[in-house]
Design an enzyme around this catalytic site. Structure first.
Site, PDB file in Angstrom:
ATOM      1  N   LYS A 138       0.872  -1.178   0.000  1.00 55.23           N
ATOM      2  CA  LYS A 138       0.000   0.000   0.000  1.00 55.23           C
ATOM      3  C   LYS A 138       0.903   1.219   0.000  1.00 55.23           C
ATOM      4  O   LYS A 138       1.461   1.598   1.044  1.00 55.23           O
ATOM      5  CB  LYS A 138      -0.894  -0.001   1.250  1.00 55.23           C
ATOM      6  N   GLY A 152      -8.005   5.566  -3.696  1.00 51.79           N
ATOM      7  CA  GLY A 152      -8.973   6.190  -4.593  1.00 51.79           C
ATOM      8  C   GLY A 152      -8.831   5.664  -6.008  1.00 51.79           C
ATOM      9  O   GLY A 152      -8.605   4.479  -6.242  1.00 51.79           O
ATOM     10  N   GLY A 172     -16.272  -4.931  -7.937  1.00 46.57           N
ATOM     11  CA  GLY A 172     -15.863  -5.041  -6.546  1.00 46.57           C
ATOM     12  C   GLY A 172     -16.967  -5.415  -5.585  1.00 46.57           C
ATOM     13  O   GLY A 172     -16.686  -5.898  -4.476  1.00 46.57           O
TER      14      GLY A 172
END
Length: 244
Positions: free
Chosen positions: A39, A114, A177
């Protein structure tokens, strides 16, 4: 064999990137692969609190996780960094971290914050720039686009695909998703329209609330196409959910 490097981005925030990352990691782990999840920029989480990668590990199991920077406010990374008085994250730092993980793993998943073009610094550099930096380092990074199922998704998918093409970044496919338990007409029609908008295949559909599944490992395999380590069949899924 060199590691596969997959950047996981979304059409927006809260479209299921973290669950998608966990599902792909779970399927790969079940296939005997060594998996790492990175991440680059975590926002909206205070020091010491579990972030997105903790959720990936909870759902997927034993894999390597690495977070590069963390900003406390739930904002775009550049805004969050500026308001916190913290350093920005550079594409070069991401490329270095990916290269380190790729040297010891079969699959490296890079989960963005995002959408694809959310800014990470005051120069406007984005997840796309991070992927380009990885490819410039000689690693074959590719991109997976996580999208919502319903109205409004086709335009953002097409825009994201155009942005990737303009940067010569390969789009592996699109993943829904959060497939609703009671899909409407737009959801059903989008099973055919999403890959047309993306110019890339539909590679799975994760059911809504997948992160709370009792058997996440089985759900992951059943919800992902073989290209992502699963058994999901796009043609069969579209037939089952064909519009009336």
């Amino acid at each position: 064999m060199s590691a596969r490097i997959l950047f996981v981005t979304g059409t927006n925030t809260d479209v299921g990137k973290t669950v998608a990352t966990a599902a792909i990691a779970s399927a790969a782990l079940q296939g005997g692969l060594k998996v790492a999840a990175l991440k680059p920029g975590q926002t909206g989480v205070a020091p010491g609190e579990p972030g997105d990668l903790a959720e990936v590990q909870r759902m997927a199991g034993e894999l390597t996780i690495r977070e590069l920077v963390r900003y406390p406010e739930p904002l775009a990374p550049d805004t969050a960094a500026r308001r916190a008085g913290m350093p920005y994250l550079s594409p070069a730092a991401v490329a270095e971290a990916v290269a380190e993980l790729a040297a010891t793993h079969d699959l490296v998943l890079v989960e963005g914050a995002g959408g694809l073009l959310v800014r990470y610094d005051d120069e406007g550099r984005t997840l796309a720039d991070q992927a380009q930096a990885v490819r410039a380092a000689g690693l074959n990074a590719e991109v997976l686009l996580v999208a919502s199922a319903g109205l409004g998704t086709l335009n953002i998918v097409a825009l994201s695909a155009e942005a990737l093409a303009a940067r010569e970044l390969p789009l592996t496919g699109v993943l829904v998703g959060s497939w609703p338990s009671s899909p409407g007409l737009a959801d059903r029609c989008n099973l055919a329209d999403l890959p047309r908008s993306a110019g890339a295949p539909l590679l799975g559909a994760l059911p809504e609330r997948a992160g709370a599944a009792e058997d996440f490992a089985a759900l992951a395999v059943a919800s992902l196409a073989p290209e992502l380590g699963g058994s999901w069949d796009a043609e069969h899924f579209a037939h089952v959910h064909r519009p009336e």
